[in-house]
Every structure is written in structure tokens, then in C-alpha cells.
Design a protein around this motif. Structure first.
Motif, mmCIF file in Angstrom:
data_model
loop_
_atom_site.group_PDB
_atom_site.id
_atom_site.type_symbol
_atom_site.label_atom_id
_atom_site.label_comp_id
_atom_site.label_asym_id
_atom_site.label_seq_id
_atom_site.Cartn_x
_atom_site.Cartn_y
_atom_site.Cartn_z
ATOM 1 N N ALA A 344 0.830 -1.204 0.000
ATOM 2 C CA ALA A 344 0.000 0.000 0.000
ATOM 3 C C ALA A 344 0.865 1.255 0.000
ATOM 4 O O ALA A 344 0.599 2.217 -0.732
ATOM 5 C CB ALA A 344 -0.931 -0.016 1.223
ATOM 6 N N HIS A 345 1.904 1.256 0.811
ATOM 7 C CA HIS A 345 2.798 2.410 0.898
ATOM 8 C C HIS A 345 3.524 2.651 -0.423
ATOM 9 O O HIS A 345 3.635 3.796 -0.905
ATOM 10 C CB HIS A 345 3.797 2.185 2.029
ATOM 11 C CG HIS A 345 4.795 3.280 2.198
ATOM 12 N ND1 HIS A 345 4.446 4.584 2.473
ATOM 13 C CD2 HIS A 345 6.156 3.271 2.114
ATOM 14 C CE1 HIS A 345 5.535 5.335 2.567
ATOM 15 N NE2 HIS A 345 6.585 4.561 2.343
ATOM 16 N N THR A 346 4.002 1.580 -1.048
ATOM 17 C CA THR A 346 4.709 1.706 -2.326
ATOM 18 C C THR A 346 3.762 2.177 -3.424
ATOM 19 O O THR A 346 4.128 3.029 -4.259
ATOM 20 C CB THR A 346 5.338 0.351 -2.721
ATOM 21 O OG1 THR A 346 6.197 -0.102 -1.667
ATOM 22 C CG2 THR A 346 6.127 0.463 -4.014
ATOM 23 N N TRP A 347 2.555 1.650 -3.443
ATOM 24 C CA TRP A 347 1.547 2.043 -4.443
ATOM 25 C C TRP A 347 1.241 3.528 -4.328
ATOM 26 O O TRP A 347 1.189 4.243 -5.338
ATOM 27 C CB TRP A 347 0.299 1.198 -4.225
ATOM 28 C CG TRP A 347 -0.782 1.321 -5.251
ATOM 29 C CD1 TRP A 347 -0.658 1.714 -6.549
ATOM 30 C CD2 TRP A 347 -2.165 1.035 -5.052
ATOM 31 N NE1 TRP A 347 -1.887 1.681 -7.182
ATOM 32 C CE2 TRP A 347 -2.826 1.267 -6.285
ATOM 33 C CE3 TRP A 347 -2.914 0.591 -3.954
ATOM 34 C CZ2 TRP A 347 -4.202 1.091 -6.430
ATOM 35 C CZ3 TRP A 347 -4.276 0.397 -4.105
ATOM 36 C CH2 TRP A 347 -4.914 0.647 -5.329
ATOM 37 N N ARG A 348 1.025 4.011 -3.112
ATOM 38 C CA ARG A 348 0.726 5.438 -2.910
ATOM 39 C C ARG A 348 1.912 6.306 -3.316
ATOM 40 O O ARG A 348 1.746 7.366 -3.950
ATOM 41 C CB ARG A 348 0.369 5.697 -1.448
ATOM 42 C CG ARG A 348 -0.896 4.991 -0.978
ATOM 43 C CD ARG A 348 -1.168 5.252 0.498
ATOM 44 N NE ARG A 348 -1.750 6.573 0.694
ATOM 45 C CZ ARG A 348 -1.301 7.445 1.579
ATOM 46 N NH1 ARG A 348 -0.263 7.167 2.331
ATOM 47 N NH2 ARG A 348 -1.899 8.622 1.707
ATOM 48 N N SER A 349 3.125 5.883 -2.956
ATOM 49 C CA SER A 349 4.320 6.654 -3.315
ATOM 50 C C SER A 349 4.499 6.704 -4.826
ATOM 51 O O SER A 349 4.879 7.746 -5.393
ATOM 52 C CB SER A 349 5.560 6.038 -2.655
ATOM 53 O OG SER A 349 5.430 6.024 -1.246
ATOM 54 N N GLY A 410 -5.296 10.849 -1.483
ATOM 55 C CA GLY A 410 -5.954 11.750 -0.554
ATOM 56 C C GLY A 410 -6.306 11.117 0.775
ATOM 57 O O GLY A 410 -6.324 11.782 1.808
ATOM 58 N N ASN A 411 -6.577 9.815 0.778
ATOM 59 C CA ASN A 411 -6.885 9.115 2.023
ATOM 60 C C ASN A 411 -5.586 8.623 2.677
ATOM 61 O O ASN A 411 -4.521 8.690 2.087
ATOM 62 C CB ASN A 411 -7.833 7.947 1.754
ATOM 63 C CG ASN A 411 -9.191 8.417 1.254
ATOM 64 O OD1 ASN A 411 -9.649 9.503 1.606
ATOM 65 N ND2 ASN A 411 -9.822 7.612 0.420
ATOM 66 N N ASN A 412 -5.722 8.096 3.900
ATOM 67 C CA ASN A 412 -4.524 7.705 4.625
ATOM 68 C C ASN A 412 -4.039 6.309 4.237
ATOM 69 O O ASN A 412 -4.664 5.622 3.419
ATOM 70 C CB ASN A 412 -4.760 7.795 6.139
ATOM 71 C CG ASN A 412 -5.910 6.898 6.586
ATOM 72 O OD1 ASN A 412 -6.338 6.000 5.868
ATOM 73 N ND2 ASN A 412 -6.412 7.158 7.779
ATOM 74 N N LEU A 413 -2.926 5.898 4.828
ATOM 75 C CA LEU A 413 -2.328 4.604 4.516
ATOM 76 C C LEU A 413 -3.274 3.462 4.832
ATOM 77 O O LEU A 413 -3.367 2.489 4.075
ATOM 78 C CB LEU A 413 -1.016 4.422 5.276
ATOM 79 C CG LEU A 413 -0.333 3.065 5.114
ATOM 80 C CD1 LEU A 413 0.165 2.867 3.692
ATOM 81 C CD2 LEU A 413 0.815 2.905 6.109
ATOM 82 N N ASN A 528 1.912 6.553 15.111
ATOM 83 C CA ASN A 528 0.547 6.366 14.629
ATOM 84 C C ASN A 528 0.040 7.628 13.959
ATOM 85 O O ASN A 528 -1.102 8.038 14.119
ATOM 86 C CB ASN A 528 -0.355 5.977 15.809
ATOM 87 C CG ASN A 528 -1.715 5.468 15.358
ATOM 88 O OD1 ASN A 528 -1.820 4.945 14.257
ATOM 89 N ND2 ASN A 528 -2.712 5.611 16.192
ATOM 90 N N ALA A 529 0.948 8.270 13.200
ATOM 91 C CA ALA A 529 0.619 9.575 12.644
ATOM 92 C C ALA A 529 -0.583 9.535 11.733
ATOM 93 O O ALA A 529 -1.337 10.486 11.647
ATOM 94 C CB ALA A 529 1.829 10.129 11.879
ATOM 95 N N TYR A 530 -0.806 8.427 11.046
ATOM 96 C CA TYR A 530 -1.872 8.384 10.041
ATOM 97 C C TYR A 530 -2.961 7.391 10.426
ATOM 98 O O TYR A 530 -3.713 6.954 9.606
ATOM 99 C CB TYR A 530 -1.306 7.956 8.681
ATOM 100 C CG TYR A 530 -0.299 8.876 8.061
ATOM 101 C CD1 TYR A 530 0.317 8.539 6.881
ATOM 102 C CD2 TYR A 530 0.033 10.085 8.647
ATOM 103 C CE1 TYR A 530 1.266 9.356 6.296
ATOM 104 C CE2 TYR A 530 0.988 10.905 8.063
ATOM 105 C CZ TYR A 530 1.592 10.541 6.901
ATOM 106 O OH TYR A 530 2.521 11.349 6.324
ATOM 107 N N GLY A 531 -2.976 6.979 11.698
ATOM 108 C CA GLY A 531 -3.855 5.887 12.053
ATOM 109 C C GLY A 531 -5.321 6.150 11.808
ATOM 110 O O GLY A 531 -6.037 5.304 11.305
ATOM 111 N N GLY A 532 -5.822 7.305 12.179
ATOM 112 C CA GLY A 532 -7.247 7.519 12.045
ATOM 113 C C GLY A 532 -7.587 8.590 11.038
ATOM 114 O O GLY A 532 -8.333 8.378 10.102
ATOM 115 N N GLU A 533 -7.024 9.777 11.200
ATOM 116 C CA GLU A 533 -7.355 10.881 10.311
ATOM 117 C C GLU A 533 -6.588 10.757 8.999
ATOM 118 O O GLU A 533 -5.656 9.984 8.862
ATOM 119 C CB GLU A 533 -7.007 12.217 10.986
ATOM 120 C CG GLU A 533 -7.705 12.420 12.321
ATOM 121 C CD GLU A 533 -9.218 12.408 12.194
ATOM 122 O OE1 GLU A 533 -9.717 12.898 11.172
ATOM 123 O OE2 GLU A 533 -9.891 11.912 13.097
ATOM 124 N N GLY A 534 -6.993 11.563 8.025
ATOM 125 C CA GLY A 534 -6.266 11.583 6.763
ATOM 126 C C GLY A 534 -4.895 12.176 6.947
ATOM 127 O O GLY A 534 -4.591 12.814 7.949
#
Length: 542
Positions: A344-349, A410-413, A528-534
Motif C-alpha cells: 500500500a505504501h509503495t503504491w501510494r508513493s 488523498g486518504n490515509n495509509l 501512529n501519525a496516520y492511524g485515524g485521520e487523513g
């Protein structure tokens, strides 16, 4: 007064800020800037500790690219020979399954192994001859079966089979004036000069290349590089690993039987008769995408764009600690595997870097474009009945996660991880059979137009191959491509190296996005910087 950590450290040490540094010349966006602290003894101590620990880990996992990546000349010691099975083997035609016969797989998987101590070539040749008795199709030759699909013509649409004629595997011996340590310094960045490490068979087409080609290159220090090219039409990653372990086993212990015997027949993956009409398969396409549907995300042809650009390899290693930090960004709301988080991280990057119009005026993606993540899923145990033990043919199908760029970025990890998990959960026995039936139509093609393809080598045991003088100090692909690889890291069993070729104009941007979560995590003061919010990445950011 407040300063970013790097400047604070420079000031405390009595130095001017480094105006030649990458960060000075290419400051990151404000959202990923280093955290700021007031200049006092306590905060400076904390800042210095955080900064140095971060820099040390990143320097260790991603060394600086050398200015000269070219390998020295490689000298063949003698003309290549054919290694034939040491005992008589069956002579027949081996039909390939629809999974084997995909146009997508008409190439050879090229592995590179770097060993600190060489194995005598006579031992390698003798053990290979023994291994080819059990794996005799690898000593045969690919050919057309002559069954052309009625709805399309041309040699490219003919089904393939293996002529198990025992003709043999190509084996070449060479030498190179380089040491193991010198090669390790270059090992993160495959380039065209590496191709001299594998003998090139001159052929008019893919069918003219033997299914197995091997080159052993002896190094100045007494080590060796072993390169293999294994036809993907005959084996998938699990199958190639099974064969290489069998060969290594016979080299290290010549009199011992193989722990796993190969299963050759591909009839277990025949489509049902008659073939059922299937809805459109998400990983495949039969024609150019339609632009009539105004409500759907716009199609893009990223693959054509990538093929038209000068490409450079990007290699980023994720240690165990970095993988845990990445996965913590999804908890407590979501638990995930290493593959799910890293994919997921690689795809977003990948999407962010290609959609960044500041890097190129001709960026292939916009927020409205649709993209896909395609990744291999082993279905040996998902079919009913399961594929037999020792099956070394292609036993994987492509999982497919679709998304619009604006949603993916636009959404989180955690949102992207959920897309990967949903794609994985859809791959069951019915999905696998649907893939086999879809591929019965030779007009079906893997949808590469706007897809990142990920192949995972890190869980196949490839790094554990031992021909008798110890495991490899390094293993990886001979070349880098636009298809992304998750690679094992020698002596770090839970680390993963991500390797993919990107356009030169966005390579730094991609690497920055791949590593950027660490700086953001430090800024937020937790994992947990991206755990809940965008994560604040809007369409305007790409």
C-alpha cells in the motif's frame, strides 16, 4: 527562536547550515519538514538524538549511490556448453497451463547470487546434470503447439508447449576483476553493465532461448557470481526457488535424495469444459478502455509513458524496525501484514510521484485517473483440490486493487491497506478458476495500462540457497524494471528491499515519498501519525 533540527544541530556545533545538502537545495514540503524545537539544552539534546538516529538508520539501509556503477569487463573462460541430464529422461511434449502460457510471462526470470567463496565449476555442472534428471523439462525447448485461437492470428497467439528432448541447459564460465565487497557497494543499483554476468543466447524470438541459462563468474577475491535465467513459462517464483534448492542440495550433498520431487503435469489447471462465460476479470483486458462512461475515473496509459522515459533503479530497504513503524500507522484500527503495509505504501508513493506535475509537464496521472495495484497471489492451497506438492509451474494469479488517484493519495495509509486486503480476500478457488478460464481467450491481456505490478521474492526462500560454501552475501534480479520487486536482504530475514525503475525525472520524488513517513512520524512524536485521520494529502498536492 525555533529552528529545524538540522539547522539547530549545525548552530550548536558552531557550523553554518550545509548549503550543499539535498534538503537545503530541495526543501521538502512543509508537512514533512523536520520538527522544530526551541534552542535550549534539553530540546537540543532530544533533537540531536532523534536526528542522528534517523540519519544513521537511513544511511545504513539506503547507501549513497556511487558515481560509477559500471562493472569491469567480463571474460568468458571457454565457449558455453550444454549440460544434459545425467540419466535418460522422458521424451514427450509437456502442455502448458493457461497460467503458464500468458503473454505477460514470456520472458526469463533472471537471478543474481553473490557468494563469498566459489564452488568448483565441475561440482556445479555435475549437480546440475543430476538436477535436470528430475527437472527434465528445463533441459527441453519451448515450441508452438500449433493451436492458434480462431479469433486472433499470428505466432504470438499460438499456444506453447515444452519439447522435452533433453537438449540441455546452457552453462557458461567467466571471470571478472572485482571483489565481493566491491560488488556489494554497487548491488543496490542494477544497470546495463550487469548483463555481461549472464551469457546472452542469440535467438530470433523468445522460443529460441533455452528454458535454463547459467553463468558462473569467478571473482578476484575467490568469490563467485552465479546468474540464472529460468523461463517464466515453466516456473513461477516458488517453482524457481524449488529448482534452485534442488540443484544446491545435490551440489552440497551429492548422494542425498531430493527433499521434494517436482510435479510436472499441468492438467490440474485445465479450464472447465465447456468454458463458462465469465464477467470481466479486473486484472485483464480484451480491448482498449472505453471513454464513454463519464462517471468513471479516466483511464491512463502509464505503462506506455514509463516505456518512453529514461529509467533509473530506485532501491529502498525497510529494516524490521522501519516495517514496524510503517505498520503502526494503521493501528489500532487495522491490523495488517508486512506485505499489505509495504504494498500500500509503495503504491501510494508511486502514484504520488507520477502525479506530481512539478516534476514534469507531461505527468501521466491526474487526480481523476484510475490506477491499479496488481500483485501475485499463490493459489496452490486455495484451489479445491489443492495443487500437488512439488508443483513448480505457475501457481499464482494476480490480485487486483483498483482506485482513483485522488482517493489513493488523498486518504490515509490504512485506507490503501484495506484496498490491498480486499483484493487479497477475493482471491479464492473460484477467482483462480475464473482467471484460468479468462486466459482461455488468447485476446485477454494483463491490464498494465495504469498498473503498478508487485512481485514478492522476499518470502520464497531464494536467499537460503547454499551450494556447499555458504549462503549468498547478496541475491537479487539481474536487471531492474518498471515491475516492482520486494526482495530479501541477506542476513536480515525480516527486512525487505523494494526495487523498481522509475522515470529519471521523478525517481528522487518517489524515493522521498517512500522514506518520508519516518520524518512525519518524528514530527508527530509517535508511530501512529496516520492511524485515524487523513494524512493531509489532497488532490491539490499531486
Amino acid at each position: 527562536m525555533y529552528y529545524p533540527i538540522k539547522q539547530a544541530v549545525d548552530l550548536e556545533l558552531g557550523q553554518d547550515p550545509d548549503k550543499n545538502s539535498f534538503l537545503y537545495k530541495n526543501p521538502p514540503p512543509p508537512s514533512v519538514f523536520f520538527p522544530c524545537f526551541p534552542i535550549d539544552s534539553l530540546s537540543l539534546s532530544l533533537s540531536l538524538s532523534l536526528s542522528l538516529s534517523l540519519c544513521e538508520e537511513q544511511a545504513r539501509v539506503t547507501p549513497k549511490m556511487p558515481t560509477n556503477l559500471e562493472l569491469p569487463d567480463c571474460h568468458l573462460l571457454k565457449p558455453p556448453i550444454l549440460i544434459t541430464p545425467s540419466s535418460p529422461t522422458p521424451h514427450h511434449a509437456l502442455s502448458l497451463s493457461n497460467l503458464d502460457d500468458q503473454k505477460f510471462l514470456r520472458f526469463s526470470i533472471k537471478y543474481l547470487y553473490l557468494f563469498r567463496k566459489s564452488v568448483p565449476s565441475e561440482s556445479l555442472k555435475a549437480s546440475l546434470a543430476k538436477a535436470l534428471v528430475d527437472y527434465y523439462p528445463l533441459a527441453g525447448r519451448l515450441r508452438s503447439a500449433g493451436n492458434t485461437d480462431s479469433c486472433s492470428g499470428g505466432d504470438d497467439d499460438q499456444r506453447l508447449e515444452v519439447d522435452c528432448n533433453g537438449e540441455g541447459a546452457v552453462f557458461a564460465e567467466a571471470s571478472m576483476d572485482i571483489t565481493v565487497e566491491e560488488f556489494l557497494g554497487l548491488s543496490c543499483w542494477p544497470n546495463r553493465s550487469w548483463r555481461k554476468l549472464l551469457y546472452k543466447v542469440e535467438a530470433h524470438s523468445f522460443l529460441g532461448v533455452p528454458p535454463l541459462v547459467v553463468q558462473v563468474t569467478n571473482l578476484r577475491c575467490g568469490g563467485m557470481i552465479l546468474c540464472t535465467a529460468i523461463s517464466h513459462c515453466l516456473c513461477d517464483g516458488i517453482g524457481t526457488s524449488q529448482f534452485l534448492h534442488a540443484w544446491a542440495h545435490l551440489s552440497a550433498t551429492p548422494s542425498a535424495p531430493l527433499p521434494v520431487l517436482p510435479f510436472h503435469c499441468r492438467h490440474v489447471l485445465r479450464p472447465q469444459s465447456p468454458v463458462h462465460a465469465n464477467p470481466a476479470h479486473p486484472a485483464y483486458t480484451r480491448s482498449a478502455p472505453s471513454r464513454n462512461d463519464k462517471t468513471a475515473a479516466l483511464p491512463a496509459d502509464v505503462h506506455r509513458y514509463l516505456q518512453s522515459q529514461p529509467l533509473v533503479p530506485v532501491s529502498v530497504t525497510f529494516t524490521t524496525s522501519l516495517i514496524l513503524r510503517l505498520k503502526r500507522r494503521c493501528v489500532p484500527s487495522l491490523k495488517c501484514t508486512t506485505f499489505e503495509a509495504l504494498a500500500a505504501h509503495t503504491w501510494r508513493s508511486w502514484a504520488r510521484s507520477l502525479a506530481d506535475h512539478s516534476s514534469s509537464s507531461s505527468s501521466p496521472l491526474t487526480p481523476l485517473h484510475a490506477v491499479k495495484l496488481l500483485f501475485s497471489v499463490n493459489v496452490r492451497d486455495r484451489l479445491d483440490p489443492k495443487l500437488p506438492r512439488g508443483y513448480y509451474g505457475n501457481g499464482f494469479v494476480l490480485g487486483c486493487a483498483p482506485a482513483a488517484v485522488r482517493d489513493l493519495v488523498g486518504n490515509n495509509l490504512a485506507s490503501a491497506v484495506k484496498l490491498v486486503q480486499a483484493a487479497k480476500s477475493r482471491v479464492d478457488g473460484d477467482y483462480a478458476r475464473s482467471t484460468v478460464e479468462t486466459l482461455e481467450d488468447k485476446a485477454a491481456r494483463t491490464d498494465l495500462s495504469a498498473s503498478l505490478v508487485i512481485s514478492q521474492w522476499s518470502n520464497l526462500g531464494l536467499e537460503d540457497v547454499d551450494f556447499g560454501e555458504g549462503k549468498a552475501a547478496f541475491m537479487g534480479p539481474l536487471t531492474s524494471d518498471v515491475y516492482c520487486l520486494f526482495l530479501p536482504v541477506a542476513e536480515e530475514p525480516h527486512a525487505v528491499r523494494v526495487l523498481v525503475s522509475m522515470p529519471e525525472c521523478v525517481a528522487e520524488k518517489f524515493e522521498f515519498h517512500m522514506k518520508g513517513f519516518v520524518e512525519r512520524e518524528e514530527k508527530n512524536g509517535n508511530g501512529n501519525a496516520y492511524g485515524g485521520e487523513g494524512d493531509g494529502l489532497c488532490c491539490e498536492d499531486v
